[in-house]
Design a protein around this motif. Sequence first.
Motif, PDB file in Angstrom:
ATOM      1  N   ILE A  33      -4.095   2.233 -15.140  1.00  0.00           N
ATOM      2  CA  ILE A  33      -3.732   3.150 -14.065  1.00  0.00           C
ATOM      3  C   ILE A  33      -2.221   3.352 -14.047  1.00  0.00           C
ATOM      4  N   ALA A  34      -1.802   4.583 -13.746  1.00  0.00           N
ATOM      5  CA  ALA A  34      -0.389   4.952 -13.605  1.00  0.00           C
ATOM      6  C   ALA A  34       0.367   4.979 -14.926  1.00  0.00           C
ATOM      7  N   MET A 152       6.488  -1.363  -7.615  1.00  0.00           N
ATOM      8  CA  MET A 152       5.376  -2.304  -7.494  1.00  0.00           C
ATOM      9  C   MET A 152       4.639  -2.458  -8.822  1.00  0.00           C
ATOM     10  N   PHE A 153       4.291  -1.331  -9.441  1.00  0.00           N
ATOM     11  CA  PHE A 153       3.567  -1.397 -10.699  1.00  0.00           C
ATOM     12  C   PHE A 153       4.381  -2.116 -11.771  1.00  0.00           C
ATOM     13  N   PHE A 158       5.189  -6.336 -15.918  1.00  0.00           N
ATOM     14  CA  PHE A 158       6.142  -6.906 -16.867  1.00  0.00           C
ATOM     15  C   PHE A 158       6.783  -8.179 -16.334  1.00  0.00           C
ATOM     16  N   PRO A 159       6.987  -9.174 -17.205  1.00  0.00           N
ATOM     17  CA  PRO A 159       7.767 -10.347 -16.805  1.00  0.00           C
ATOM     18  C   PRO A 159       9.243  -9.964 -16.679  1.00  0.00           C
ATOM     19  N   ALA A 160      10.018 -10.845 -16.070  1.00  0.00           N
ATOM     20  CA  ALA A 160      11.425 -10.546 -15.777  1.00  0.00           C
ATOM     21  C   ALA A 160      12.209 -10.163 -17.031  1.00  0.00           C
ATOM     22  N   ARG A 173       8.385   3.891 -15.912  1.00  0.00           N
ATOM     23  CA  ARG A 173       8.822   4.325 -14.579  1.00  0.00           C
ATOM     24  C   ARG A 173       8.760   5.848 -14.467  1.00  0.00           C
ATOM     25  N   ASP A 174       9.260   6.531 -15.485  1.00  0.00           N
ATOM     26  CA  ASP A 174       9.269   7.997 -15.443  1.00  0.00           C
ATOM     27  C   ASP A 174       7.857   8.563 -15.353  1.00  0.00           C
ATOM     28  N   ALA A 175       6.905   7.916 -16.053  1.00  0.00           N
ATOM     29  CA  ALA A 175       5.518   8.389 -16.014  1.00  0.00           C
ATOM     30  C   ALA A 175       4.954   8.293 -14.597  1.00  0.00           C
ATOM     31  N   ILE A 176       5.272   7.210 -13.895  1.00  0.00           N
ATOM     32  CA  ILE A 176       4.781   7.060 -12.521  1.00  0.00           C
ATOM     33  C   ILE A 176       5.454   8.065 -11.591  1.00  0.00           C
ATOM     34  N   LEU A 177       6.771   8.202 -11.712  1.00  0.00           N
ATOM     35  CA  LEU A 177       7.494   9.121 -10.845  1.00  0.00           C
ATOM     36  C   LEU A 177       7.042  10.562 -11.046  1.00  0.00           C
TER      37      LEU A 177
END
Length: 263
Positions: A33-34, A152-153, A158-160, A173-177
Motif C-alpha cells: 500500500i502507498a 508514518m509509512f 524503513f529502519p533508521a 515519499r514522493d509517491a505517497i505525496l
Amino acid sequence: MDSAIITLGDGTRIRYRLDGPHNAPVLVLSNSIATTLEMWDDNIADLTRYFRVLRYDTRGHGLSDAPPGAYSIERLGRDVIELLDALAIERAHFCGISLGGFIGQWLGVNTPDRLDRLILVNTSAYLGPAAHWDGQITTVLDAPDLAATADMFLHNWFPARLLADEALVSPFRDAILGMRPAGLAGCLAAVRDADLRRTITLVEAPTLVMVGQYDTVCLPDHGALIAASIPAAQSLTLPVTHLSNVEDPAGFVGTVCEFVGVG
C-alpha cells in the motif's frame, strides 16, 4: 517495455509493465500500500534473468485510476485476473508484499487454476481492529496533504539507517505525496475489511511466506499464522523491517528464485 494501460470491466484503468524474455515463466509482482510499481525497480535486472516480470500499480495508486469509495481485497484480486486475461496469461507465479500479500492470499483461495507458486511477503491474513483503519481513513481524507501519512509509512517501512538515506527514501515519499487521497483511503478500507484467517486453509499452491524479523506492521507472528494455515506453505525470515525487496534486494531475489527453482 514502457508502462502501458488496460481498462478493466468496471472502467478503471490500470497501469502495468512487462519486462524480461517473452518465453520465460511469468512472475506477477504486487506492491505494498502507498507505493507504485517502481518499488520493484532494483529487483528487475536480477529477476528478468529467469522471469517475464509483470508489475502494476494497484487500483488507487500511481498512474492507475482511483475511483472513490471503499475497495475490497476481492476487487483488487479480480483486477489481477482481468490484467492476466487482457495479456493472455493463463498461469503465473505471484509475489505480493504487504497489501499485495493480501491480494495473493485471495487469489490462492479463489483462483487456484491461475497460480503456479505463491510468494507472500511481509503480510498478514488480518490486520484489525477496524477502528484503527477508520481513523487512518478519516485522517487521509480530511488532512490538507499527505505529509504526515508519508512520515508514518516511511517510519513503518524503513529502519533508521535507511531513513537517513535520502536518495533511497525520497522516491517513496514522493509517491505517497502524489497519491490521490480517495485511492489510498479505498485501499485502507480493503485492509480494514479483510479477514482471510479461515479461508487460506483452502490455498493449494506451493506457498512461501517471507517474514521480516523487525517488521512492526505485519508482525512475524502474522506470517507464522499464514504458514501454519496453508497446507503447502513454508516460511523464511529475513533480517529486515517491512519492505524486504528494498532493504535486502539480494536476499529477497535469491529467496524467490530458490523457491521457484531457478537460478
